[in-house]
Design an enzyme around this catalytic site. Structure first.
Site, short mmCIF file in Angstrom:
data_model
loop_
_atom_site.label_atom_id
_atom_site.label_comp_id
_atom_site.label_asym_id
_atom_site.label_seq_id
_atom_site.Cartn_x
_atom_site.Cartn_y
_atom_site.Cartn_z
N ASP A 9 92.25 -111.97 35.47
CA ASP A 9 92.66 -110.65 35.04
C ASP A 9 92.98 -109.86 36.32
O ASP A 9 92.58 -110.28 37.42
CB ASP A 9 91.51 -109.99 34.26
N LEU A 10 93.70 -108.76 36.21
CA LEU A 10 94.08 -108.01 37.42
C LEU A 10 93.18 -106.78 37.65
O LEU A 10 92.39 -106.74 38.59
CB LEU A 10 95.55 -107.57 37.31
N ASP A 11 93.32 -105.81 36.73
CA ASP A 11 92.62 -104.53 36.89
C ASP A 11 91.10 -104.75 36.78
O ASP A 11 90.62 -105.22 35.76
CB ASP A 11 93.06 -103.54 35.79
N THR A 17 91.78 -100.90 40.09
CA THR A 17 92.73 -99.91 39.57
C THR A 17 92.15 -99.11 38.41
O THR A 17 92.77 -98.14 37.99
CB THR A 17 94.02 -100.60 39.12
N LYS A 45 88.80 -100.31 29.33
CA LYS A 45 89.12 -101.45 30.21
C LYS A 45 89.69 -102.60 29.39
O LYS A 45 89.13 -102.97 28.35
CB LYS A 45 87.87 -101.90 30.98
N SER A 114 97.04 -110.54 32.51
CA SER A 114 96.70 -109.11 32.50
C SER A 114 97.37 -108.39 31.34
O SER A 114 98.46 -108.75 30.91
CB SER A 114 97.17 -108.49 33.82
N ALA A 115 96.71 -107.33 30.86
CA ALA A 115 97.30 -106.49 29.80
C ALA A 115 98.31 -105.49 30.37
O ALA A 115 99.08 -104.88 29.64
CB ALA A 115 96.19 -105.73 29.09
N LYS A 145 94.61 -108.46 24.20
CA LYS A 145 93.22 -108.91 24.23
C LYS A 145 92.44 -108.04 23.24
O LYS A 145 92.72 -106.85 23.17
CB LYS A 145 92.62 -108.74 25.64
N GLU A 169 87.24 -112.23 34.24
CA GLU A 169 87.51 -111.02 33.44
C GLU A 169 86.44 -109.95 33.64
O GLU A 169 85.27 -110.29 33.75
CB GLU A 169 87.51 -111.38 31.95
N ASP A 170 86.85 -108.68 33.64
CA ASP A 170 85.86 -107.61 33.73
C ASP A 170 85.71 -106.85 32.41
O ASP A 170 84.85 -105.97 32.32
CB ASP A 170 86.22 -106.61 34.84
C1 BG6 Z 1 94.52 -103.29 31.64
C2 BG6 Z 1 93.63 -102.12 32.03
O1 BG6 Z 1 94.46 -104.27 32.62
O2 BG6 Z 1 95.86 -102.86 31.47
C3 BG6 Z 1 93.77 -101.00 31.01
O3 BG6 Z 1 92.28 -102.55 32.09
C4 BG6 Z 1 95.24 -100.61 30.87
O4 BG6 Z 1 93.01 -99.89 31.45
C5 BG6 Z 1 96.06 -101.85 30.50
O5 BG6 Z 1 95.39 -99.62 29.87
C6 BG6 Z 1 97.56 -101.54 30.40
O6 BG6 Z 1 98.02 -101.20 31.67
P1 BG6 Z 1 99.42 -100.50 32.01
O7 BG6 Z 1 99.49 -100.58 33.52
O8 BG6 Z 1 100.48 -101.31 31.34
O9 BG6 Z 1 99.35 -99.12 31.49
MG MG Z 2 90.42 -105.80 33.71
#
Ligand code: BG6
Ligand code: MG
Length: 218
Positions: A9-11, A17, A45, A114-115, A145, A169-170
């Site tokens: 996962d990224l964030d 972030t 998250k 990542s989402a 997710k 994953e967090d």
């Molecule tokens: C996830 C974050 O990775 O991405 C969420 O944990 C965020 O907080 C989601 O809403 C969507 O991200 P973005 O950058 O497309 O708004």
């Molecule tokens: Mg995350």
């Protein structure tokens, strides 16, 4: 040596972030006349941008027209991107490079799941774009997710079956997604929150390469 697929996962896993998402959502809630706490932010998250705004509006007992909703979504992303613009390699979380280097040395498959729709931009900003053999982000999936779609596509990109994949994953939803995909889940965060993961570590400084080796040779 075995070859496995390692999906990140990224964030909150590679970069912190979550604080920028929080600042952007908080500013937006304040504009609408209410506030959101750090505790509430935990629930956002791993949650998509659209769903996050729906949840926040629920907390503030606020409804918006479709047009206003779209405007606020864009405004949140602009605020978020203004924070992202300042990012560099210094924002990579501690010991993430150590693990990525080890996976590269041992020639494992490395993918992003990542989402976020900003994932590619962030990887470029912190200089990690080239490390990933596969990238699946919020632009590539139809189901968010905890649906396992994001990780199943990442496994396909790595040419691995799900049981040969390991996910870092967090978020609660992300760990559920990895488990549903039939992958090994590694929670990065608190045991209290991520108890459904196969393993939980506070952060990557707690992960030794000997543990990665065990996963590789399973
Ligand atoms: C996830 C974050 O990775 O991405 C969420 O944990 C965020 O907080 C989601 O809403 C969507 O991200 P973005 O950058 O497309 O708004
Ligand atoms: Mg995350």
């Amino acid at each position: 040596m075995n070859k496995k697929g390692f999906i990140f996962d990224l964030d909150g896993v590679i970069v912190d972030t979550a604080k920028y998402h929080y600042l952007a959502w908080k500013a937006l809630a304040n504009e609408l006349g209410f506030d959101i706490t750090l505790e509430q932010n935990e629930q956002l998250k791993g949650v998509s941008r659209v769903r996050s705004l729906e949840i926040i509006l629920g907390w503030g007992n606020t409804t918006l027209s479709q047009e206003q909703f779209t405007t606020y979504m864009a405004e949140k992303n602009d605020k978020y991107l203004s924070h992202i613009a300042q990012m560099d390699a210094g924002e990579i979380l501690p010991d993430v490079p150590k693990i990525l280097n080890y996976l590269q040395e041992t020639q494992q498959g490395i993918a992003l799941g990542s989402a976020s729709k900003n994932a590619r931009k962030i990887l470029q900003k912190v200089g990690l774009f080239e490390v990933f053999h596969g990238i699946v982000d919020g632009n590539d999936v139809s189901k968010a997710k905890p649906d396992p779609e994001v990780f199943l596509i990442a496994a396909q990109q790595l040419n691995k079956v799900p049981t040969d994949c390991i996910v870092f994953e967090d978020s609660v939803a992300g760990v559920t997604a990895a488990n549903t995909a039939g992958m090994i889940s590694i929670g990065i965060g608190f045991k209290e929150t991520l108890g459904h993961a196969d393993y939980v570590f506070n952060d990557f400084t707690e992960i030794q390469t000997s543990f990665i080796n065990e996963l590789i040779n399973r």
